[in-house]
Scaffold this active site. Structure first.
Site, PDB file in Angstrom:
ATOM      1  N   TRP A 105      20.617  44.088  80.472  1.00 34.54           N
ATOM      2  CA  TRP A 105      21.369  44.993  81.677  1.00 34.54           C
ATOM      3  C   TRP A 105      20.517  45.463  82.616  1.00 34.54           C
ATOM      4  O   TRP A 105      20.624  45.579  83.819  1.00 34.54           O
ATOM      5  CB  TRP A 105      22.333  46.120  80.737  1.00 34.54           C
ATOM      6  CG  TRP A 105      23.382  45.695  80.069  1.00 34.54           C
ATOM      7  CD1 TRP A 105      23.637  45.498  78.643  1.00 34.54           C
ATOM      8  CD2 TRP A 105      24.445  44.914  80.731  1.00 34.54           C
ATOM      9  NE1 TRP A 105      24.757  44.828  78.583  1.00 34.54           N
ATOM     10  CE2 TRP A 105      25.329  44.632  79.689  1.00 34.54           C
ATOM     11  CE3 TRP A 105      24.859  44.494  82.171  1.00 34.54           C
ATOM     12  CZ2 TRP A 105      26.382  43.597  80.107  1.00 34.54           C
ATOM     13  CZ3 TRP A 105      25.813  43.968  82.331  1.00 34.54           C
ATOM     14  CH2 TRP A 105      26.750  43.577  81.336  1.00 34.54           C
ATOM     15  N   ASP A 174      21.208  54.163  83.333  1.00 40.69           N
ATOM     16  CA  ASP A 174      22.552  53.368  82.968  1.00 40.69           C
ATOM     17  C   ASP A 174      22.558  53.773  81.422  1.00 40.69           C
ATOM     18  O   ASP A 174      21.839  53.394  80.395  1.00 40.69           O
ATOM     19  CB  ASP A 174      22.261  51.947  83.226  1.00 40.69           C
ATOM     20  CG  ASP A 174      23.499  51.220  82.555  1.00 40.69           C
ATOM     21  OD1 ASP A 174      24.534  51.889  82.025  1.00 40.69           O
ATOM     22  OD2 ASP A 174      23.324  50.201  82.640  1.00 40.69           O
ATOM     23  N   LYS A 198      32.440  51.291  76.556  1.00 41.10           N
ATOM     24  CA  LYS A 198      31.426  51.221  74.980  1.00 41.10           C
ATOM     25  C   LYS A 198      31.953  52.234  74.373  1.00 41.10           C
ATOM     26  O   LYS A 198      32.176  52.206  73.228  1.00 41.10           O
ATOM     27  CB  LYS A 198      30.001  51.066  75.778  1.00 41.10           C
ATOM     28  CG  LYS A 198      30.021  49.938  76.772  1.00 41.10           C
ATOM     29  CD  LYS A 198      29.901  48.606  75.996  1.00 41.10           C
ATOM     30  CE  LYS A 198      29.844  47.458  77.357  1.00 41.10           C
ATOM     31  NZ  LYS A 198      28.854  47.578  78.184  1.00 41.10           N
TER      32      LYS A 198
HETATM   33  C1  PLP Z   1      28.442  46.606  79.437  1.00 38.30           C
HETATM   34  C2  PLP Z   1      27.117  47.359  80.301  1.00 38.30           C
HETATM   35  C3  PLP Z   1      27.207  47.102  81.492  1.00 38.30           C
HETATM   36  C4  PLP Z   1      28.320  46.493  82.528  1.00 38.30           C
HETATM   37  O1  PLP Z   1      29.330  47.407  82.381  1.00 38.30           O
HETATM   38  P1  PLP Z   1      30.610  46.846  83.217  1.00 38.30           P
HETATM   39  O2  PLP Z   1      31.466  48.152  83.255  1.00 38.30           O
HETATM   40  O3  PLP Z   1      31.520  45.704  82.389  1.00 38.30           O
HETATM   41  O4  PLP Z   1      30.348  46.488  84.491  1.00 38.30           O
HETATM   42  C5  PLP Z   1      25.921  47.621  82.146  1.00 38.30           C
HETATM   43  N1  PLP Z   1      25.289  48.444  81.453  1.00 38.30           N
HETATM   44  C6  PLP Z   1      25.177  48.469  80.195  1.00 38.30           C
HETATM   45  C7  PLP Z   1      24.071  49.155  79.387  1.00 38.30           C
HETATM   46  C8  PLP Z   1      26.491  47.854  79.242  1.00 38.30           C
HETATM   47  O5  PLP Z   1      26.368  48.052  77.818  1.00 38.30           O
END
Ligand code: PLP
Length: 363
Positions: A105, A174, A198
């Protein structure tokens, strides 16, 4: 009504939601608090929706002790859109941004930032197979910000304390896959973002927490939907928001508060993760964790078995036992158990018992 069948859902995202939250959404579906409509059918300018979004925001403020000089935004486009919005808004005037690359990511995040301007890796653990945290950082004292991914969902590597940026460089995170899984000190950050699907709700909404002074960086000419300053000023209501997703995220915040808040949820999460890691460590090498012990994620646990054949059998047999979503991401292979807030202790314990039984039969 008959009791619906529910499985133990170890999917990485979209992921398990608290049963209580689903039941509330179900009970309120046809007639949301006396409106005779569902949340999907009411106006986003109605006082009912205003109450939903304001309550969600207030609950999140309380959970994370968010200081007053931060705004909360509910944005569409997933965490992936934040990979682009961030540099567009915070990296004005040709500045460069620093990224700590510890997995898929953060690697994607820097790739997106580079499409739009200058970005450099302050560390990169790809050579180590993304199985650890960086030993040291090579920091640019003039960076527009320092970005890190607090939990790498695919590689199962998690930061348990924030990296320290140079004086005056804002920290950006993030936190998609460990959002509201434990207390953090928001005042250390310039910006925090996380896709809800998540650990905090359904897909369709991303929570962005931004310090007020960051909003001054937004350049004048950005399209409004990409403009933090405009979105913050409108209270996330510049256009039609993902109302139902925001509603469910709000129910999740309420549920976490009822459980006792983030310190309490952290304790429960730790116990669940410890149980699964113990099953790995006590297997005598039958199960092998991907991440180095000191970097082990509390949320996502990727591990391997002695052969790909056994891994396939593991996933199949697990499914027969109502343990769902255990196939690892193709880039790491093997198994991945995602044990977010809503995964019950019973679910984690059932997985541990299954792992022991599987090893007994196949080890
Ligand atoms: C799933 C995830 C993303 C991407 O998320 P989307 O909402 O599908 O764009 C980005 N960063 C992390 C750490 C993730 O687990």
């Amino acid at each position: 009504m008959s009791n619906p069948k529910r499985v133990f859902n170890f999917n990485a995202g979209p992921a398990v939601l608290p049963l209580e939250v689903l039941e509330t959404a179900q009970a309120e579906l046809l007639d949301f608090r006396g409106t005779g409509m569902s949340v999907m059918e009411i106006s986003h300018r109605s006082k009912e929706f205003e109450a939903i979004i304001q309550t969600a925001e207030a609950d999140l403020r309380e959970l994370l002790s968010i200081p007053d000089n931060y705004k909360i935004m509910f944005v569409q486009g997933g965490a992936s859109l934040q990979f682009a919005m961030l540099p567009m808004n915070l990296r004005a005037g040709g500045a460069s941004a620093d990224y700590i690359v510890t997995g898929t990511w953060s690697k994607t995040a820097i790739k997106e930032a580079k499409k739009l301007g200058a970005a450099r890796a302050a560390a990169n653990t790809e050579k180590e197979g993304f199985n650890c945290l960086p030993e040291s950082l090579d920091l640019d004292p003039n960076a527009a910000y320092l970005h890190f991914t607090s939990n790498e969902t695919i590689h199962g590597v998690e930061f348990f304390s924030e990296p320290t940026p140079p004086e005056g460089v804002p920290l950006v995170c993030d936190t998609s896959s460990d959002f509201i899984s434990r207390p953090i000190d928001v005042s250390k950050y310039g910006l925090i973002y996380g896709g809800a699907q998540k650990n905090a709700g359904p897909a369709g909404v991303t929570v962005v927490i931004i310090r007020d002074d960051m909003l001054e960086r937004t350049p004048e000419n950005l399209p409004v939907m990409l403009d933090y300053k405009a979105l913050a000023a409108s209270g996330s209501l510049h256009n039609t928001p993902p109302a139902f997703a925001i509603y469910v995220v709000g129910l999740v915040f309420r549920w976490v508060k009822k459980l006792g808040g983030l310190a309490e949820i952290q304790k429960i999460n730790r116990q669940k993760a410890d149980a699964v890691y113990a099953a790995i460590d006590e297997s005598g090498g039958f199960y092998r964790g991907h991440a180095a012990p000191e970097a082990r994620s509390v949320m996502n646990i990727p591990f391997r078995l002695p052969s790909e054949e056994l891994e396939e059998t593991f996933v199949k047999e697990a499914k027969k036992n109502d343990l769902i979503g255990l196939k690892g991401h193709r880039s790491v292979g093997g198994i991945r158990a995602s044990i977010y807030n809503a995964m019950t202790a019973e679910g984690a314990e059932t997985l541990v018992q299954f792992m022991k039984e599987f090893q007994r039969k196949n080890g």
